[in-house]
Design an enzyme around this catalytic site. Structure first.
Site, PDB file in Angstrom:
ATOM      1  CE  LYS A   1     -12.775 -14.314  -9.839  1.00  0.00           C
ATOM      2  NZ  LYS A   1     -12.705 -15.809 -10.066  1.00  0.00           N
TER       3      LYS A   1
ATOM      4  CB  ALA B   1      -2.365  -1.897 -15.039  1.00  0.00           C
TER       5      ALA B   1
ATOM      6  N   GLY C   1      -0.249  -7.911  -4.592  1.00  0.00           N
ATOM      7  CA  GLY C   1      -1.596  -8.229  -4.342  1.00  0.00           C
ATOM      8  C   GLY C   1      -2.929  -7.930  -5.460  1.00  0.00           C
ATOM      9  CB  THR C   2      -2.486  -5.017  -7.838  1.00  0.00           C
ATOM     10  OG1 THR C   2      -1.064  -5.497  -8.247  1.00  0.00           O
ATOM     11  CG2 THR C   2      -2.352  -4.024  -6.593  1.00  0.00           C
TER      12      THR C   2
ATOM     13  CE  LYS D   1      -8.401   7.776 -18.120  1.00  0.00           C
ATOM     14  NZ  LYS D   1      -9.691   8.636 -18.058  1.00  0.00           N
ATOM     15  N   GLY D   2      -5.062   2.909 -14.179  1.00  0.00           N
ATOM     16  CA  GLY D   2      -4.862   2.122 -13.056  1.00  0.00           C
ATOM     17  C   GLY D   2      -6.025   2.279 -12.039  1.00  0.00           C
ATOM     18  CB  VAL D   3      -8.455   0.048 -10.999  1.00  0.00           C
ATOM     19  CG1 VAL D   3      -9.125   0.471 -12.343  1.00  0.00           C
ATOM     20  CG2 VAL D   3      -7.910  -1.431 -11.019  1.00  0.00           C
TER      21      VAL D   3
ATOM     22  CG  PHE E   1      -1.644  -1.232   1.416  1.00  0.00           C
ATOM     23  CD1 PHE E   1      -2.484  -1.696   0.534  1.00  0.00           C
ATOM     24  CD2 PHE E   1      -1.529  -1.894   2.720  1.00  0.00           C
ATOM     25  CE1 PHE E   1      -3.136  -3.062   0.644  1.00  0.00           C
ATOM     26  CE2 PHE E   1      -2.156  -2.995   2.898  1.00  0.00           C
ATOM     27  CZ  PHE E   1      -2.876  -3.763   1.878  1.00  0.00           C
TER      28      PHE E   1
ATOM     29  CD  GLU F   1      -2.546   4.681  -5.653  1.00  0.00           C
ATOM     30  OE1 GLU F   1      -2.351   4.893  -4.528  1.00  0.00           O
ATOM     31  OE2 GLU F   1      -1.527   3.905  -5.888  1.00  0.00           O
TER      32      GLU F   1
END
Length: 745
Positions: A639, A515, A472-473, A707-709, A246, A711
């Site tokens: 998912k 990503a 863990g992403t 686009k990253g997810v 994190f 945060e």
């Protein structure tokens, strides 16, 4: 040219899932090696002062104890500040463990006991006597803010507030509708499941193989190399699995330094694992006090935004975040003033924590916007739409894509917002008051320079590699999907290797850029590999593809065929056999487009809707429903992406109601330094979380529109819950977390 469709954008199980649930996945403290020794860190009991003396004689007399390292006997390494800097270090002088007798914060490592067994080291550590000369410390932001200052140097990647526009003070004074409030966000610690650990394997040739808990294997490698005067070839850092981070794993933590120091001095392999108590001596989300003044016309049109923030940092580094910048980004206003200052306290340096800056600043802004909606008698969504902006106003850039309107619409429909009675305390069920609140979320859509490699062997197995991390992403899974679809293979035929400093260059895993960055690099490598395969296939004797162009070919099921004639085909294996090669290898790179970066601003957006139920007599709050509608470009794997948003929402619930690292200012020490007293959401706290991915076409930030997810799920969530609590109770709490004592008071 075409390739297999159907993997990218589909919900796929985690490729590393079985390894994790069966225990096959190894973490930093689980790698064994012959003749391993164990280190126990001794932490300071004072917040500021000097070590007067250390008596380790009793510990050294214990059979099996190899050494007790202190500032008095440590090897002469790392004397220069610059050698301690890491990839994400803020301006200042990084902390140097065991450097001298000075104590800068409570819990600072003052000694390392190394022994043949963990139990021996732990027992010996209890025998070490440390005497201190105590100095007056300061850990109270309310006092230290009196000497707050503008950071003299900008932190890399963190933009300072933009210059003021218009006449914010004058416009606020004349505004018919206005709200003003002070908003406080408590210190929060990351508390990942896996504690920080380093297993340093000392090889016979003097090189080091290090198993480290980190979000950047190459960052840790560079740190060790610089500090200890080693070449990159002498240090290999491996971190295939990370049990949560994190943001606290972006920087090398002190157990890495201590373990390497001991290994080099003893010429033995050493493992150092921090305790949960010691995890509270590391970085944290810094405490912040924000003042926001909003002025508007009766119809809700914003006339003035004034957002001031002061945030804590350590006495030796100027840690910075973008806290106030979001206020001029989310809403249009001609008169804006944003200021940001730091105040020094005697703790360790804060560090990035999921959506750093945004989670703090947007929480305050969106709470203030809710207050303005009530003051103007306007629906909270209508107020936000009234001040909607299509441009990044400080930078005068258009957004690369923005579907926030659709987030408001779809989220409100799913939540049932139209049935909301706007009057506070108007909704109840039994002894519980029911409240509905909402907020906006925003986070940067970034990309960083990253490299990847793809290697295809004649047996049809593809290996893609990159030094990035998976905390863990789902990084393993999405890279496997991208590689499989791009080359026309099954996911089962693809192996992804990450978390190793020997792999192609990658920055730390953070900022929600992995990503887009690693994914594009892997796609580019696989595209280059395809071109090589096609060339081999065309050169075969009597090749059915001899006269075809690359654009006419489809890659699917381990073969190349003409798009308009599936019978004209060549298998990958046949092409490689004819070319006399056992494998085909290709490299790929990715990075932000400087031209597009100059023209467009890239952000993810969300709309969060929360339902709370508050026990009217006891003040106990339950968050019974969350709907989070997210616009984040291409969703590679719904998912794993949904899991990321849910995790962010749970983080937001903790921020709103529970998480608070409590400092005893008399001792200068965090008092609730364990899971028994530092409260995080557990299963019983979580009810219904509904995630909506809003369709958003993105074609400017990167080839796949990613686009990253990681945060965006937390940003705005705490505010939505706080706003729902106000709607339920009629009490406006501006200090997070909103605990029952504040509600009852």
């Amino acid at each position: 040219m075409q390739h297999t469709k159907g993997l990218i954008g589909t919900p796929q199980n985690r490729v590393d899932g079985r390894a994790k649930v069966t225990g096959q996945a190894k973490y930093a403290a689980e790698f064994d090696t012959p003749d391993l020794t164990y280190g126990i860190v001794i932490s300071s009991s004072i917040a500021k002062g000097r070590i007067a003396s250390i008596d380790a004689s009793a510990a050294l007399a214990v059979p099996g104890v190899l050494n007790v390292f202190t500032h008095e006997n440590r090897p002469r390494t790392a004397l220069l500040d610059r050698s301690f800097r890491d990839e994400v270090a803020p301006p200042g002088s990084p902390f140097r463990p065991l450097y001298d007798a000075e104590v800068k914060y409570s819990g600072q490592p003052v000694a390392l006991v190394v022994a043949e067994a963990f139990e021996i080291a732990a027992y010996a550590a209890s025998l070490v006597e440390v005497a201190y000369t105590v100095e007056t410390h300061m850990t109270d932001l309310d006092i230290s803010r009196r000497e707050a200052y503008l950071p003299p140097k900008k932190r890399s990647g963190v933009n300072p507030p933009p210059s003021p526009t218009g006449d914010p003070e004058g416009a606020y004074a004349q505004a018919p509708v206005k709200v003003q409030g002070e908003y406080r966000i408590a210190i929060e610690h990351h508390n990942p499941m896996e504690p920080f650990a380093s297993t340093v394997v000392y090889e016979q040739d003097g090189t080091l193989t290090i198993h480290d808990k980190t979000q950047g294997a190459q960052n840790s490698q560079g740190y060790v190399s610089n500090v200890f005067g080693l070449s990159k070839d002498q240090v290999r850092v491996i971190s295939p699995f990370v049990g949560g981070a994190f943001g606290v794993g972006l920087r090398p933590q002190y157990q890495l330094f201590l373990a390497v120091l001991a290994a080099l001095e003893l010429k033995r392999s050493v493992r150092v694992v921090l305790t949960r108590d010691q995890m509270f001596t590391l970085g944290y989300r810094p405490q912040a006090i924000q003042t926001i003044s909003l002025g508007a016309n009766p119809d809700g049109t914003l006339q003035s935004i004034i957002h001031d923030a002061v945030q804590v940092t350590s006495t030796f580094e100027d840690y910075q975040e973008s806290i106030v910048n979001w206020s001029n980004l989310l809403y249009h206003c001609d008169n804006v003033k944003l200021t940001y200052q730091l105040a020094q306290v005697d703790t360790y340096t804060p560090c990035d924590m999921r959506a750093p800056g945004a989670a703090t600043g947007v929480t305050a802004l969106e709470t203030a916007m809710d207050e303005l909606a009530y003051a103007a008698g306007i629906d909270p969504i209508a107020l936000r739409l009234k001040n909607y902006t299509e441009t990044d106003e400080p930078d005068k850039k258009s957004f690369s894509s923005k579907e926030l309107r659709a987030c408001y619409q779809l989220g409100a429909e799913r939540f049932g917002w139209s049935r909301r009675n706007p009057e506070p305390r108007s909704m109840r069920e039994g002894r519980e008051l029911v409240g509905w609140g909402m907020a906006t979320g925003v986070w940067e859509a970034m990309m960083a320079k990253t490299a990847a490699r793809a290697v295809l062997t004649r047996d049809g197995r593809l290996e893609v590699s990159c030094a990035t991390a998976d905390i863990g992403t789902g990084t393993y899974t999405i890279l496997t999907q991208i590689a499989a679809e791009t080359t026309g293979l099954r996911m089962e035929d693809v192996t992804t290797k990450i978390g190793d400093s020997s792999l192609p260059r990658s920055p730390v895993e953070g900022g929600s850029w992995t990503a887009a960055s690693a994914g594009t690099a892997v796609q580019t490598a696989c595209q280059s590999l395809r071109e090589q395969l096609f060339k081999l296939a065309r050169q075969m004797d009597a090749s059915p593809l001899a006269n075809a162009s690359f654009e006419q070919a489809t890659f699917a099921d381990g073969e190349i065929h003409l798009t308009n004639d599936a019978s004209a085909r060549v298998t990958f294996a046949a092409a490689m056999q004819a070319g006399g090669v056992e494998q085909v290898e290709a490299d790929g790179k990715s990075g932000p487009s400087l031209m597009d970066a100059a023209r467009y601003a890239g952000y993810t957006h969300s709309a969060i809707f929360a339902e709370v139920r508050v026990d009217e007599e006891l003040g106990i709050v339950r968050v019974t429903r969350i709907v989070n509608a997210v616009a984040a470009g291409t969703i590679l794997n719904p998912k794993t992406a949904r899991s990321q948003i849910m995790g962010g929402v749970v983080f937001g619930i903790g921020m709103a109601l529970e998480e608070e690292s409590m400092l005893d200012h008399n001792l200068g020490r965090f008092m609730n330094h364990n899971f028994g007293e530092y409260h995080v959401p557990v299963n019983a706290d979580i009810y219904d979380i509904d995630v909506i991915f809003v369709s958003e076409h993105e074609d400017k930030l990167n080839p796949m529109g990613i686009k990253g997810v990681g945060e965006i799920g937390i940003v705005g969530t705490a505010a939505a819950i706080g706003n729902a609590i106000y709607h339920a109770t009629g009490k406006r709490i501006r200090e997070y977390p909103i605990t029952l004592d504040k509600l009852l008071g």
